[in-house]
Design an enzyme around this catalytic site. Structure first.
Site, PDB file in Angstrom:
ATOM      1  N   GLN A 109       0.845  -1.197   0.000  1.00 40.18           N
ATOM      2  CA  GLN A 109       0.000   0.000   0.000  1.00 40.18           C
ATOM      3  C   GLN A 109       0.879   1.246   0.000  1.00 40.18           C
ATOM      4  O   GLN A 109       0.393   2.351  -0.168  1.00 40.18           O
ATOM      5  CB  GLN A 109      -0.908   0.023   1.237  1.00 40.18           C
ATOM      6  N   HIS A 129      -1.421   1.494  -4.312  1.00 33.54           N
ATOM      7  CA  HIS A 129      -1.842   2.900  -4.189  1.00 33.54           C
ATOM      8  C   HIS A 129      -0.938   3.842  -4.966  1.00 33.54           C
ATOM      9  O   HIS A 129      -0.909   5.038  -4.699  1.00 33.54           O
ATOM     10  CB  HIS A 129      -1.878   3.299  -2.707  1.00 33.54           C
ATOM     11  N   ASN A 142       2.665  -7.020  13.089  1.00 29.27           N
ATOM     12  CA  ASN A 142       2.339  -5.611  13.257  1.00 29.27           C
ATOM     13  C   ASN A 142       2.809  -5.116  14.616  1.00 29.27           C
ATOM     14  O   ASN A 142       3.015  -5.911  15.534  1.00 29.27           O
ATOM     15  CB  ASN A 142       0.818  -5.408  13.115  1.00 29.27           C
TER      16      ASN A 142
END
Ligand code: APR
Length: 237
Positions: free
Chosen positions: A97, A115, A208
């Site tokens: 992204q 993106h 994460n």
């Protein structure tokens, strides 16, 4: 819970977000110091914003391009992914992204920029896209059609169609391992990749800094800095 060993799989899809580039000094979007905590999406990251105030939008992306070119370097997380890909014998698809070029800097062969890319510009008249390193302005000229003032960052803004979905979605339906790294899991269609992979029987892993919006739906979750958890997970420490 022991994490699965990615070397035991045949078709891997990896999705990265801003968290992978955070340790390279590039700001994320929704963390405490995130860009959307300081700026308004509606004023900077929509086609309407560009029509209304192109000078402001150019200044925002020119500033991010300067930071990327002047100071950002790939970090251990980017290298861990590139090193794993270089020795992995199965199919490996990296979808990001992120609009930076840090995966490329680390040696990733063909990251798919969902993106768009900060180091590319697109003409609003002829749609021709080119590499850029300098600033875009309202006087920038398209080298393909000669149009003046229609050059825009080759970034997918909110309300626009992300790139290469026709390639990514079939890969998600075939993968046996889906790994989501450094993303809050809040922006579609990327946030929907987990469900597509799970529906087709893939094992799903989240790496994460903190639990994301989708954490509860992953088979495995390892929390920590990307530069720590990635080399460990991909055995490229
Ligand atoms: N290591 C691992 N994860 C990290 C780190 C780190 N060093 N630092 C931050 N993170 C995590 C945060 O916990 C958060 O979950 O990265 C995630 C970043 O989330 P966002 O800021 O929302 O970025 P992202 O998910 O990539 O945003 C998706 O939104 O605005 C649009 O187009 C933009 O591509 C972007 C999309």
């Amino acid at each position: 819970m022991n994490l699965p060993d990615p070397r035991h799989f045949k078709n891997i899809v990896v999705l990265t977000g801003a968290g992978v580039s955070a340790e390279s000094g590039l700001r994320t979007f929704r963390d405490n110091n995130g860009l959307w905590r300081e700026y308004r999406v509606e004023e900077l990251a929509t086609p309407e914003a560009f029509t209304k105030n192109p000078k402001l939008v150019h200044a925002f992306y020119n500033s991010r391009r300067h930071t990327l070119l002047q100071s950002a370097k790939a970090n251990k997380a980017h290298f861990a992914l590139a090193n794993f890909e270089s020795t992995f014998e199965g199919n490996f698809l990296l979808v990001t992204q992120n609009v930076d070029n840090l995966h490329e800097q680390a040696g990733s062969k063909n990251p798919h920029h969902l993106h768009g890319e900060l180091l590319r510009a697109r003409c609003g008249l002829c749609e021709h896209s080119v590499d850029i390193e300098g600033d875009l302005t309202c006087q920038s000229i398209c080298r393909h059609c000669g149009g003046i003032g229609a050059m825009r960052p080759d970034i997918v803004w909110f309300g626009e169609m992300p790139q290469q979905l026709e390639l990514i979605e079939p890969a998600l339906s075939r993968c046996d391992l889906f790994v989501s790294i450094g993303t809050s899991g809040t922006v579609y269609p990327a946030a929907g990749f987990l469900r597509l992979a799970k529906t087709n029987g893939a094992i799903t892993v989240e790496l994460n800094l903190e639990a994301s919006a989708n954490s509860g739906f992953f088979d495995y979750c390892s929390l920590g800095l990307a530069s720590d958890v990635l080399p460990n997970f991909f055995h490229t420490a």
